[in-house]
Motif scaffolding. Structure first.
Motif, PDB file in Angstrom:
ATOM      1  N   ASN A 259       0.948  -1.281  -0.111  1.00 39.67           N
ATOM      2  CA  ASN A 259       0.074   0.014   0.174  1.00 39.67           C
ATOM      3  C   ASN A 259       0.885   1.409  -0.060  1.00 39.67           C
ATOM      4  OD1 ASN A 259      -1.685   1.881   0.577  1.00 39.67           O
ATOM      5  ND2 ASN A 259      -2.826   1.100   2.172  1.00 39.67           N
ATOM      6  N   LYS A 260       1.024   2.033  -1.137  1.00 40.87           N
ATOM      7  CA  LYS A 260       1.890   2.879  -1.127  1.00 40.87           C
ATOM      8  C   LYS A 260       1.570   4.252  -0.549  1.00 40.87           C
ATOM      9  CE  LYS A 260       4.738   0.713  -4.110  1.00 40.87           C
ATOM     10  NZ  LYS A 260       6.018   0.158  -3.568  1.00 40.87           N
ATOM     11  N   LYS A 261       0.277   4.286   0.146  1.00 41.26           N
ATOM     12  CA  LYS A 261      -0.309   5.244   0.788  1.00 41.26           C
ATOM     13  C   LYS A 261       0.491   5.204   2.327  1.00 41.26           C
ATOM     14  CE  LYS A 261      -4.681   6.153  -1.597  1.00 41.26           C
ATOM     15  NZ  LYS A 261      -5.870   6.223  -1.587  1.00 41.26           N
ATOM     16  N   LEU A 262       0.822   4.100   2.508  1.00 41.45           N
ATOM     17  CA  LEU A 262       1.523   3.744   4.008  1.00 41.45           C
ATOM     18  C   LEU A 262       3.059   3.788   3.672  1.00 41.45           C
ATOM     19  CD1 LEU A 262      -0.544   0.970   5.046  1.00 41.45           C
ATOM     20  CD2 LEU A 262      -0.712   3.350   5.872  1.00 41.45           C
ATOM     21  N   PRO A 263       3.810   4.222   4.865  1.00 44.58           N
ATOM     22  CA  PRO A 263       5.446   4.129   4.669  1.00 44.58           C
ATOM     23  C   PRO A 263       5.735   2.916   4.491  1.00 44.58           C
ATOM     24  CG  PRO A 263       4.496   5.186   6.633  1.00 44.58           C
ATOM     25  CD  PRO A 263       3.425   4.663   6.098  1.00 44.58           C
ATOM     26  N   GLN A 264       6.861   2.910   3.603  1.00 46.56           N
ATOM     27  CA  GLN A 264       7.460   1.595   2.867  1.00 46.56           C
ATOM     28  C   GLN A 264       8.786   1.083   3.585  1.00 46.56           C
ATOM     29  OE1 GLN A 264       5.808  -0.012  -0.011  1.00 46.56           O
ATOM     30  NE2 GLN A 264       4.371   1.425   0.988  1.00 46.56           N
ATOM     31  N   LEU A 265       8.800  -0.305   3.998  1.00 47.03           N
ATOM     32  CA  LEU A 265       9.833  -0.650   4.618  1.00 47.03           C
ATOM     33  C   LEU A 265      11.069  -0.703   3.840  1.00 47.03           C
ATOM     34  CD1 LEU A 265      10.661  -2.135   7.142  1.00 47.03           C
ATOM     35  CD2 LEU A 265       9.916  -4.251   6.124  1.00 47.03           C
ATOM     36  N   ARG A 266      12.101  -0.468   4.366  1.00 48.98           N
ATOM     37  CA  ARG A 266      13.466  -0.342   3.318  1.00 48.98           C
ATOM     38  C   ARG A 266      14.505  -1.479   4.283  1.00 48.98           C
ATOM     39  NH1 ARG A 266      11.171   1.302   0.126  1.00 48.98           N
ATOM     40  NH2 ARG A 266      11.062   2.846  -1.002  1.00 48.98           N
TER      41      ARG A 266
ATOM     42  N   ALA B 225      15.857  -4.881   2.315  1.00 49.74           N
ATOM     43  CA  ALA B 225      17.034  -5.370   2.498  1.00 49.74           C
ATOM     44  C   ALA B 225      16.895  -6.095   3.951  1.00 49.74           C
ATOM     45  CB  ALA B 225      18.248  -4.453   2.800  1.00 49.74           C
ATOM     46  N   ILE B 226      17.261  -7.748   4.158  1.00 55.90           N
ATOM     47  CA  ILE B 226      16.875  -8.320   5.573  1.00 55.90           C
ATOM     48  C   ILE B 226      18.109  -8.861   5.846  1.00 55.90           C
ATOM     49  CG2 ILE B 226      15.676 -10.397   6.187  1.00 55.90           C
ATOM     50  CD1 ILE B 226      13.737  -9.970   4.112  1.00 55.90           C
ATOM     51  N   LEU B 227      18.097  -8.558   7.249  1.00 58.67           N
ATOM     52  CA  LEU B 227      19.258  -9.145   8.224  1.00 58.67           C
ATOM     53  C   LEU B 227      18.457 -10.004   9.179  1.00 58.67           C
ATOM     54  CD1 LEU B 227      22.225  -9.465   9.587  1.00 58.67           C
ATOM     55  CD2 LEU B 227      21.733  -7.385  10.807  1.00 58.67           C
ATOM     56  N   ASN B 228      18.842 -11.437   9.096  1.00 59.24           N
ATOM     57  CA  ASN B 228      17.930 -12.402   9.881  1.00 59.24           C
ATOM     58  C   ASN B 228      19.119 -12.930  11.039  1.00 59.24           C
ATOM     59  OD1 ASN B 228      16.346 -14.213  11.307  1.00 59.24           O
ATOM     60  ND2 ASN B 228      16.502 -15.745   9.243  1.00 59.24           N
ATOM     61  N   ILE B 229      19.008 -12.376  12.314  1.00 60.08           N
ATOM     62  CA  ILE B 229      19.920 -12.927  13.546  1.00 60.08           C
ATOM     63  C   ILE B 229      19.070 -13.880  14.229  1.00 60.08           C
ATOM     64  CG2 ILE B 229      21.322 -12.062  15.304  1.00 60.08           C
ATOM     65  CD1 ILE B 229      21.315  -9.399  14.082  1.00 60.08           C
ATOM     66  N   PHE B 230      19.811 -15.104  14.362  1.00 61.96           N
ATOM     67  CA  PHE B 230      19.310 -16.083  15.235  1.00 61.96           C
ATOM     68  C   PHE B 230      20.336 -16.690  16.235  1.00 61.96           C
ATOM     69  CE2 PHE B 230      20.457 -17.790  11.193  1.00 61.96           C
ATOM     70  CZ  PHE B 230      21.316 -18.898  11.521  1.00 61.96           C
ATOM     71  N   GLY B 231      19.885 -17.492  17.483  1.00 61.25           N
ATOM     72  CA  GLY B 231      20.765 -17.847  18.495  1.00 61.25           C
ATOM     73  C   GLY B 231      20.879 -19.386  18.432  1.00 61.25           C
ATOM     74  N   ASN B 232      21.931 -19.657  18.935  1.00 62.69           N
ATOM     75  CA  ASN B 232      22.285 -21.023  19.036  1.00 62.69           C
ATOM     76  C   ASN B 232      23.201 -21.407  20.219  1.00 62.69           C
ATOM     77  OD1 ASN B 232      22.998 -23.982  18.856  1.00 62.69           O
ATOM     78  ND2 ASN B 232      24.185 -23.769  17.046  1.00 62.69           N
ATOM     79  N   MET B 233      22.561 -21.777  21.460  1.00 58.41           N
ATOM     80  CA  MET B 233      23.097 -21.915  22.820  1.00 58.41           C
ATOM     81  C   MET B 233      24.281 -22.840  22.877  1.00 58.41           C
ATOM     82  SD  MET B 233      20.366 -20.979  25.735  1.00 58.41           S
ATOM     83  CE  MET B 233      19.390 -22.650  25.387  1.00 58.41           C
ATOM     84  N   GLU B 234      24.209 -23.642  21.638  1.00 57.86           N
ATOM     85  CA  GLU B 234      25.168 -24.833  21.620  1.00 57.86           C
ATOM     86  C   GLU B 234      25.094 -25.839  22.831  1.00 57.86           C
ATOM     87  OE1 GLU B 234      29.092 -22.732  21.047  1.00 57.86           O
ATOM     88  OE2 GLU B 234      29.031 -23.522  19.315  1.00 57.86           O
ATOM     89  N   ASP B 235      23.631 -26.296  23.126  1.00 56.14           N
ATOM     90  CA  ASP B 235      23.522 -27.172  24.423  1.00 56.14           C
ATOM     91  C   ASP B 235      22.934 -28.376  23.649  1.00 56.14           C
ATOM     92  OD1 ASP B 235      21.084 -26.276  23.245  1.00 56.14           O
ATOM     93  OD2 ASP B 235      20.520 -25.555  25.506  1.00 56.14           O
ATOM     94  N   GLY B 236      23.011 -28.551  22.326  1.00 55.28           N
ATOM     95  CA  GLY B 236      22.553 -29.732  21.750  1.00 55.28           C
ATOM     96  C   GLY B 236      20.986 -29.581  21.294  1.00 55.28           C
TER      97      GLY B 236
ATOM     98  N   LEU C 188      11.014 -18.682   2.745  1.00 53.58           N
ATOM     99  CA  LEU C 188       9.704 -18.085   2.616  1.00 53.58           C
ATOM    100  C   LEU C 188       9.865 -16.820   1.562  1.00 53.58           C
ATOM    101  CD1 LEU C 188       6.848 -17.601   3.779  1.00 53.58           C
ATOM    102  CD2 LEU C 188       8.052 -16.150   5.642  1.00 53.58           C
ATOM    103  N   LEU C 189      10.914 -15.925   1.655  1.00 57.07           N
ATOM    104  CA  LEU C 189      10.800 -14.648   0.917  1.00 57.07           C
ATOM    105  C   LEU C 189      11.806 -14.770  -0.334  1.00 57.07           C
ATOM    106  CD1 LEU C 189      10.570 -12.134   3.887  1.00 57.07           C
ATOM    107  CD2 LEU C 189       8.952 -12.902   2.522  1.00 57.07           C
TER     108      LEU C 189
ATOM    109  N   TYR D  20      12.958 -10.556  -1.521  1.00 51.38           N
ATOM    110  CA  TYR D  20      13.696  -9.436  -0.868  1.00 51.38           C
ATOM    111  C   TYR D  20      14.784  -8.733  -1.922  1.00 51.38           C
ATOM    112  CZ  TYR D  20      16.199 -13.769  -0.376  1.00 51.38           C
ATOM    113  OH  TYR D  20      17.053 -14.988  -0.595  1.00 51.38           O
ATOM    114  N   LYS D  21      15.187  -7.614  -1.258  1.00 57.66           N
ATOM    115  CA  LYS D  21      16.244  -6.848  -1.970  1.00 57.66           C
ATOM    116  C   LYS D  21      17.732  -7.543  -1.716  1.00 57.66           C
ATOM    117  CE  LYS D  21      18.420  -2.205  -2.886  1.00 57.66           C
ATOM    118  NZ  LYS D  21      18.241  -0.895  -2.391  1.00 57.66           N
ATOM    119  N   SER D  22      17.897  -7.739  -0.565  1.00 58.61           N
ATOM    120  CA  SER D  22      19.002  -8.633  -0.301  1.00 58.61           C
ATOM    121  C   SER D  22      18.680  -9.455   1.178  1.00 58.61           C
ATOM    122  CB  SER D  22      20.247  -7.557   0.044  1.00 58.61           C
ATOM    123  OG  SER D  22      19.886  -6.596   1.175  1.00 58.61           O
ATOM    124  N   TYR D  23      19.498 -10.419   1.341  1.00 54.34           N
ATOM    125  CA  TYR D  23      19.286 -11.332   2.544  1.00 54.34           C
ATOM    126  C   TYR D  23      20.611 -11.724   3.114  1.00 54.34           C
ATOM    127  CZ  TYR D  23      18.014 -15.246   5.555  1.00 54.34           C
ATOM    128  OH  TYR D  23      17.642 -15.917   6.512  1.00 54.34           O
ATOM    129  N   HIS D  24      20.643 -11.688   4.547  1.00 57.21           N
ATOM    130  CA  HIS D  24      22.142 -11.894   5.116  1.00 57.21           C
ATOM    131  C   HIS D  24      21.588 -12.535   6.534  1.00 57.21           C
ATOM    132  CE1 HIS D  24      26.236 -12.302   5.866  1.00 57.21           C
ATOM    133  NE2 HIS D  24      26.222 -11.597   7.001  1.00 57.21           N
TER     134      HIS D  24
END
Length: 286
Positions: free
Chosen positions: A158-165, A218-229, A247-248, A252-256
């Motif tokens: 919806n271009k009437k709403l702010p656009q995510l960058r 542009a997407i930055l996906n950060i996730f955790g791994n406690m290394e507990d198995g 999923l995307l 997306y424009k870019s993904y990391h």
């Protein structure tokens, strides 16, 4: 009789003068309030979305780090009630290059993302009409990720709403939460990146994926791994978080994506982790 009439006339004249004086004062005061409340601001704001059962407290660390090391400035807190319109705390003045906006949902345990995405839309309408915002960045933790995702699927074009960058996904449970609809080491990614097991939320997102703004975010996906198995942050598995890429795909424009390891990669510690804070700042403003 003449004296009484003169006295009465003087009273009416005095009342008229008072009404005129207060009327002018009220008008000027109203103009000043409008000028202060509805400035035309500059800079692309970054909104911060908290997770389930949380509040502004869970995004404070990220905001304070951005203010200290990235020359950003928190300008507003937008409080979103379950019913009615959002209201604003703070003042957003002109000249802020990197404005930060903290969003707080009063009903912080709502998992109906169609509903919460509608709440976020109200925030965007407010930012657009009051502050003339056309673009924004977003940092979401935990359930804030699904609110943001559903918002983009429902309203992102919806271009009437702010656009995510730019979008930072922190501990996003796109395909399940441990203890609710996922288990440690139960799921896996196929060769094409698609998760082997799909929950109802992921199925909906897949069906609507082409509604996500194409080649814009542009997407930055950060996730955790406690290394507990468990291959998780204690609440969200690596597979659930990493399912975002499939999923995307093509949208997306870019993904990391970045995996944080160790005890400080625990779900609620991720938003208190200064390594994470630096990565977010570099992505948003480097």
């Amino acid at each position: 009789m003449v004296i009484e009439m003169r006295t009465t006339n003087k009273i009416f004249i005095l009342i008229g003068l008072l009404v005129f004086i207060f009327g002018i004062g009220g008008y000027l005061g109203f103009k000043q309030i409008r000028k202060t409340t509805y400035p035309r601001v500059n800079g692309v704001p970054t909104i911060y979305l908290h997770g389930w059962g949380a509040s502004g407290q869970s995004t404070n660390s990220m905001i304070m780090y951005a203010q200290k090391y990235a020359h950003a400035q928190k300008v507003l807190t937008v409080v979103v009630p379950k019913k009615g319109q959002p209201y604003v705390k703070g003042e957003w003045t002109t000249g802020v290059a990197r404005p930060l906006i903290q969003i707080v949902f009063k009903d912080n345990k709502e998992s109906n993302y169609q509903l919460t995405s509608g709440w976020l839309k109200k925030v965007m309408v407010l930012l657009k009409t009051r502050y003339h915002v056309n673009r924004f960045n977003a940092v979401a933790h935990s359930m804030g990720n699904l609110t943001l995702m559903y918002y983009e699927l429902n309203y992102g074009r919806n271009k009437k709403l702010p656009q995510l960058r730019k979008e930072v996904n922190l501990a996003g449970h796109f395909d399940g939460i441990i203890g609710i609809d996922d288990k440690p080491n139960r799921n896996s990614l196929l060769k094409n990146g698609k998760p082997r097991f799909i929950n109802k939320y992921y199925r909906y997102q897949l069906a609507q994926r082409h509604s996500f703004p194409a080649n814009q975010v542009a997407i930055l996906n950060i996730f955790g791994n406690m290394e507990d198995g468990s291959n998780s942050d204690g609440d969200v598995t690596r597979v659930s978080a990493r399912s975002l890429k499939y999923l995307l795909r093509g949208q997306y424009k870019s993904y990391h994506e970045i995996e944080i390891k160790g005890p400080n990669a625990q779900h609620s510690k991720l938003h208190e982790n200064n390594r994470v804070n630096k990565i977010i700042n570099d992505f948003l403003w480097d």
